[in-house]
Design an enzyme around this catalytic site. Structure first.
Site, PDB file in Angstrom:
ATOM      1  N   TYR A   1       0.825  -1.205   0.000  1.00  0.00           N
ATOM      2  CA  TYR A   1       0.000   0.000   0.000  1.00  0.00           C
ATOM      3  C   TYR A   1       0.864   1.261   0.000  1.00  0.00           C
ATOM      4  O   TYR A   1       2.078   1.207   0.175  1.00  0.00           O
ATOM      5  CB  TYR A   1      -0.913  -0.010   1.218  1.00  0.00           C
ATOM      6  CG  TYR A   1      -0.242  -0.500   2.466  1.00  0.00           C
ATOM      7  CD1 TYR A   1       0.814   0.212   3.023  1.00  0.00           C
ATOM      8  CD2 TYR A   1      -0.644  -1.684   3.084  1.00  0.00           C
ATOM      9  CE1 TYR A   1       1.436  -0.230   4.164  1.00  0.00           C
ATOM     10  CE2 TYR A   1      -0.013  -2.135   4.242  1.00  0.00           C
ATOM     11  CZ  TYR A   1       1.027  -1.405   4.774  1.00  0.00           C
ATOM     12  OH  TYR A   1       1.662  -1.839   5.903  1.00  0.00           O
TER      13      TYR A   1
ATOM     14  N   SER B   1       8.113   1.022   8.547  1.00  0.00           N
ATOM     15  CA  SER B   1       8.131  -0.060   7.583  1.00  0.00           C
ATOM     16  C   SER B   1       6.861  -0.899   7.681  1.00  0.00           C
ATOM     17  O   SER B   1       6.240  -1.001   8.731  1.00  0.00           O
ATOM     18  CB  SER B   1       9.347  -0.954   7.812  1.00  0.00           C
ATOM     19  OG  SER B   1       9.114  -1.794   8.932  1.00  0.00           O
ATOM     20  N   LYS B   2       6.517  -1.449   6.551  1.00  0.00           N
ATOM     21  CA  LYS B   2       5.352  -2.296   6.454  1.00  0.00           C
ATOM     22  C   LYS B   2       5.472  -3.460   7.418  1.00  0.00           C
ATOM     23  O   LYS B   2       4.566  -3.824   8.133  1.00  0.00           O
ATOM     24  CB  LYS B   2       5.304  -2.882   5.036  1.00  0.00           C
ATOM     25  CG  LYS B   2       4.118  -2.448   4.250  1.00  0.00           C
ATOM     26  CD  LYS B   2       4.210  -3.011   2.853  1.00  0.00           C
ATOM     27  CE  LYS B   2       5.208  -2.240   2.001  1.00  0.00           C
ATOM     28  NZ  LYS B   2       5.292  -2.735   0.636  1.00  0.00           N
ATOM     29  N   ARG B   3       6.643  -4.038   7.387  1.00  0.00           N
ATOM     30  CA  ARG B   3       6.888  -5.229   8.169  1.00  0.00           C
ATOM     31  C   ARG B   3       6.674  -4.994   9.654  1.00  0.00           C
ATOM     32  O   ARG B   3       6.031  -5.764  10.349  1.00  0.00           O
ATOM     33  CB  ARG B   3       8.332  -5.673   7.901  1.00  0.00           C
ATOM     34  CG  ARG B   3       8.612  -7.069   8.329  1.00  0.00           C
ATOM     35  CD  ARG B   3      10.091  -7.366   8.285  1.00  0.00           C
ATOM     36  NE  ARG B   3      10.333  -8.626   8.966  1.00  0.00           N
ATOM     37  CZ  ARG B   3      10.132  -9.813   8.407  1.00  0.00           C
ATOM     38  NH1 ARG B   3       9.709  -9.877   7.171  1.00  0.00           N
ATOM     39  NH2 ARG B   3      10.343 -10.916   9.092  1.00  0.00           N
TER      40      ARG B   3
ATOM     41  N   GLY C   1       2.853  -2.700   9.989  1.00  0.00           N
ATOM     42  CA  GLY C   1       1.616  -3.169   9.375  1.00  0.00           C
ATOM     43  C   GLY C   1       0.794  -2.034   8.791  1.00  0.00           C
ATOM     44  O   GLY C   1       1.339  -1.068   8.272  1.00  0.00           O
TER      45      GLY C   1
END
Length: 516
Positions: A43, A278-280, A283
């Site tokens: 996203y 970060s996405k990781r 989320g």
RNA sequence: GUUCCUAUCGUCUAGUCUGGCCCAGGACACAGGCCUUUCGAGCCUGCAGCGCGGGUUCAAAUCCCGCUAGGAACACCA
């Protein structure tokens, strides 16, 4: 008036004199073209959105063109769904593009995956001009070299620079597939940066880096440079993590004979622990879509994002998009990383909710009521709509996000739940049963059951009974189950006589000795 | 390790280039108070910062040198 624009640059490598340059010159050009180039592998997140916003504002403010390009060379990780999400998020923020997906443009295609023949052509050009060469060293050989000197000390030695035709035939015969490397030369590379000033890199720290994999596909530094040139990008605006990539790209521009654009590297956005977003790790909390779905307004988000690193002066910090179009200056973007702190976003969001008129605010709140199961489509009659608007008005500034409308669920449901603390504190008092009994008969008779009459009657009762203001909180808790909410008299009339009587009964039931 | 970036209240930042108006201003958050029929609202007050060390200067957050700390890059990722 403030001026960041003058920058003094002293280069020990290139020259031993000072260069003065006015940054304003860097943006005083006719056809400014900038681009936002996300990879569709997830996203749109806070940092990317801020970069996109800076880029878009820079374009709009300077009468330029904003281009959206999709850097989807990583086929394995790119998805259609991510692409849609990113486009939706950009649109939600109001960042429209002049060239790019769905609308095309003079430099189409705008997907890197569809531009392979273009890259091919330019690789050939570099090979022909001798600025790049085939390297037959295998990954294994390179890894072995790295192991010898340590991965950090390794630099490619240019071994394949001078290969003869015979050498090449020999390697080909062995079945080796070559990579393409750029021939690196020169003393120093200077990155002209609207945010960081001049940044100078020593070329000797660079080696002949790979621009095409042995499978024939070009690497990011190359594709991005070619596209930025071909799309006539004048200013490359992106995240700071690309700054150390830039000298390599400048080398490619030069090798290709292209003019190098100006750059602007926006500082990183960190989380409250000072770590990169970060996405990781975070989320959906870093995705723009999350904030849209949780009741944040795009204008609040835009305002919040733009203030992450940028400021206008020491007093103003709320800006509409129109104001930003007038006031935004990329030269005033700070150099240091900033931390994403949701408190400020919440504050801004509430401010912007209050700026919407009741009609608007009602429309905004409806999807959240539906989602919470408090409102059905067939329920939205004209009367109901009028009632809803009154409710939204009564709720007033008690919403930090649109989703907070759910705090008013007691207006919608038949059976409410009583907050334990509120019951204990406000209902379980000696005078309350009597109060409720009296109120019941008063409300049953009251004509009309409107705000003024209800208020007058309650105040009258408060005076006559000698209880005074003490009556207010118990009434509130009895009919809403909570100790806070919109004004009491508004709440009563919004609820209507029937529900009020019903809830007084329920509260009385709750207070029966058997229930305590 | 090398290269590069950065450093003002807990957070976003103003001020730094053009030294004095800054014993550092605003906002969010937090704490306390006031007001009010409740409240997460309003009003008032408070808390809290120039990373460290040298130097230049009558004067340094601001200029110079050094250090420290954080971050990024150094891929046949983007």
């Amino acid at each position: 008036m403030f001026h960041v624009s003058r920058f003094t640059f002293y280069s020990p490598i290139i020259n031993s004199f000072k260069i003065n340059l006015n940054k304003e010159l860097w943006i005083k050009m006719n056809n400014i073209r900038v681009r936002f180039a996300p990879a569709p592998t997830g996203y749109l997140h806070i940092g990317g959105a801020r970069t996109a916003l800076f880029t878009w504002l820079f374009a709009r403010k300077n009468n330029g063109t904003f281009i959206l390009r999709i850097d989807d060379t990583d086929e394995a990780r790119s998805t259609e769904e991510s692409l849609r999400g990113i486009l939706d998020s950009l649109r939600w923020l109001g960042l429209d593009w002049d060239e790019g997906p769905e609308i095309g443009g003079p430099h189409a295609p705008y997907f890197q995956s569809e531009r392979t023949d273009i890259y091919q052509k330019h690789i050939q050009k570099l090979l022909d001009s001798g600025n790049a060469y085939h390297c037959y060293c295998t990954k294994e050989e390179i890894d072995a070299e790295k192991a010898k000197v340590g991965p950090w000390n390794y630099r490619y030695n240019g071994k394949c620079r001078q290969l003869t035709e015979a050498d090449k035939r020999h390697y080909e015969a062995e079945g080796r597939k070559p990579t393409v490397r750029l021939k690196v030369a020169g003393d120093a590379i200077v990155v002209p940066d609207l945010i960081k000033g001049y940044v100078e890199f020593k070329a000797e720290t660079l080696d002949d880096f790979i621009i095409v994999r042995s499978n024939g596909t070009p690497l990011y530094n190359f594709t991005s440079t070619v596209d930025d040139s071909l799309m006539r990008i004048t200013h490359v605006i992106r995240g700071e993590d690309h700054l150390t990539n830039t000298p390599k790209q400048i080398l490619i521009y030069q090798a290709l004979g292209f003019e190098t654009p100006k750059f602007a590297h926006a500082p990183t956005v960190l989380d409250t622990e000072g770590r990169k977003l970060s996405k990781r790790r975070h989320g959906e909390l870093v995705s723009i879509g999350f904030y849209r779905d949780n009741g944040y307004l795009p204008e609040a988000m835009v305002n919040f994002l733009v203030r992450l690193g940028w400021s206008y002066d020491d007093k103003e910090e709320m800006f509409t998009v129109d104001e930003l179009l007038e006031k935004f200056d990329i030269g005033r973007v700070g150099k240091s990383a900033s931390i994403f702190d949701i408190q400020k976003l919440k504050w801004l969001n509430r401010e912007y909710i209050m700026k919407r008129d009741i009609h608007d605010r009602t429309n905004l709140v409806i999807p959240f009521l539906r989602k919470a199961g408090l409102l059905n489509d067939d329920e939205l009659t004209t009367d109901r709509r009028v009632w809803l608007e009154k409710l939204v008005e009564a709720v007033g500034d008690r919403m930090t996000t649109l989703a907070d409308i759910e705090n008013s669920s007691f207006f919608f449901v038949d059976e409410i739940e009583y907050d334990k603390k509120a019951v204990k504190k406000s209902l379980k008092r000696d005078f309350v049963p009597g109060l409720l009994r009296d109120l019941k008969s008063i409300f049953a008779e009251l004509q009309p059951f409107d705000e003024n009459t209800v208020e007058a009657k309650i105040r009258e009762y408060a005076g006559q009974s000698g209880l005074g203001g003490k009556v207010m909180l118990p009434i509130r808790v009895a009919i809403t189950g909570k100790s806070f909410g919109p004004g009491l008299f508004e709440s009563l009339t919004l609820l209507g006589r029937d529900k009020v009587l019903q809830r007084i009964d329920k509260a009385m039931e709750l207070l029966r000795p058997t229930n305590t």
